[in-house]
Design a protein around this motif. Structure first.
Motif, short mmCIF file in Angstrom:
data_model
loop_
_atom_site.label_atom_id
_atom_site.label_comp_id
_atom_site.label_asym_id
_atom_site.label_seq_id
_atom_site.Cartn_x
_atom_site.Cartn_y
_atom_site.Cartn_z
N GLY A 88 1.37 10.06 -3.35
CA GLY A 88 1.35 10.51 -1.85
C GLY A 88 2.58 9.84 -1.22
O GLY A 88 3.72 9.54 -1.85
N GLN A 89 2.50 9.59 0.03
CA GLN A 89 3.64 9.11 0.78
C GLN A 89 3.02 7.84 1.68
O GLN A 89 1.72 7.96 2.02
CB GLN A 89 4.13 9.93 1.83
CG GLN A 89 5.07 11.04 1.08
CD GLN A 89 5.75 12.13 1.91
OE1 GLN A 89 4.78 13.06 2.61
NE2 GLN A 89 6.73 12.17 2.35
N GLY A 90 3.83 7.29 2.27
CA GLY A 90 3.37 6.05 3.44
C GLY A 90 4.43 5.54 4.00
O GLY A 90 5.60 5.40 3.78
N TYR B 181 0.77 -1.23 0.04
CA TYR B 181 -0.04 0.00 -0.03
C TYR B 181 1.04 1.21 -0.09
O TYR B 181 0.27 2.42 -0.60
CB TYR B 181 -1.04 -0.01 1.23
CG TYR B 181 -1.96 -1.03 0.87
CD1 TYR B 181 -3.10 -1.02 0.21
CD2 TYR B 181 -1.83 -2.51 1.89
CE1 TYR B 181 -3.85 -1.96 0.16
CE2 TYR B 181 -2.85 -3.28 1.66
CZ TYR B 181 -3.88 -3.25 0.83
OH TYR B 181 -4.67 -4.27 0.80
N VAL B 182 2.02 1.26 0.48
CA VAL B 182 3.03 2.32 0.43
C VAL B 182 3.44 2.78 -0.85
O VAL B 182 3.24 3.92 -1.25
CB VAL B 182 4.32 1.77 1.22
CG1 VAL B 182 5.27 3.20 1.23
CG2 VAL B 182 3.72 2.06 2.82
N ASP C 92 0.12 1.81 6.64
CA ASP C 92 -0.17 0.65 6.35
C ASP C 92 0.25 -0.15 7.49
O ASP C 92 1.41 -0.42 8.17
CB ASP C 92 0.65 0.10 5.17
CG ASP C 92 0.23 -1.53 4.84
OD1 ASP C 92 -0.90 -2.11 5.66
OD2 ASP C 92 0.90 -2.09 4.36
N ALA D 155 0.38 4.21 -2.76
CA ALA D 155 0.37 5.69 -2.36
C ALA D 155 1.40 6.47 -2.91
O ALA D 155 1.06 7.44 -3.77
CB ALA D 155 0.37 5.80 -0.91
N GLU D 156 2.51 5.91 -3.10
CA GLU D 156 3.55 6.71 -3.76
C GLU D 156 3.35 6.82 -5.34
O GLU D 156 3.56 8.02 -5.94
CB GLU D 156 4.76 5.96 -3.59
CG GLU D 156 5.59 6.31 -2.06
CD GLU D 156 6.51 5.31 -2.07
OE1 GLU D 156 6.96 4.45 -2.67
OE2 GLU D 156 7.16 5.56 -0.68
N PRO E 232 -1.26 13.43 0.49
CA PRO E 232 -1.80 12.36 0.98
C PRO E 232 -0.75 11.18 1.70
O PRO E 232 0.09 11.04 1.01
CB PRO E 232 -2.60 11.83 -0.27
CG PRO E 232 -2.68 12.86 -1.07
CD PRO E 232 -1.45 13.72 -0.81
N TYR E 233 -1.11 10.47 2.72
CA TYR E 233 -0.21 9.83 3.25
C TYR E 233 -1.23 8.43 3.99
O TYR E 233 -2.10 8.51 4.53
CB TYR E 233 0.26 10.46 4.64
CG TYR E 233 1.43 9.96 5.17
CD1 TYR E 233 2.67 10.48 4.76
CD2 TYR E 233 1.54 8.70 6.10
CE1 TYR E 233 3.90 9.83 5.60
CE2 TYR E 233 2.62 8.40 6.51
CZ TYR E 233 3.93 8.82 6.37
OH TYR E 233 5.05 8.31 6.60
N VAL E 234 -0.33 7.25 3.55
CA VAL E 234 -1.19 6.00 3.95
C VAL E 234 -0.29 5.38 5.27
O VAL E 234 0.83 5.43 5.19
CB VAL E 234 -1.04 4.88 2.66
CG1 VAL E 234 -1.34 3.75 3.27
CG2 VAL E 234 -2.00 5.48 1.76
#
Length: 68
Positions: free
Chosen positions: A18-20, A9-10, A46, A13-14, A42-44
């Motif tokens: 986004g980031q995560g 999921y990271v 996980d 997002a990237e 946006p940031y996940v």
């Protein structure tokens, strides 16, 4: 969790700009949430949960009290 082995999921997002990060240790949740809140995109977060864990669920983050 079987799905967590198949999906990164990271990286997803990237891929969407986004980031995560993945959190394996519950003690790291607060710091991960702080990084998410201060991110400029946006940031996940996980969160890896053991298959046998009793995880809180809900439609509203305020209803989940375990992380306070």
């Amino acid at each position: 969790n079987e799905n967590q082995k198949d999906m990164d999921y990271v990286k997803i997002a990237e891929g969407f700009g986004g980031q995560g990060e993945r959190v394996l240790d519950p003690k790291q949740l607060s710091a991960a949430f702080e990084r998410a809140l201060s991110a400029d995109k946006p940031y996940v977060v996980d969160i890896y949960c053991d298959c046998e864990a009793d995880c809180s669920m809900g439609i509203n983050i305020e209803s989940i009290k375990e992380f306070q």
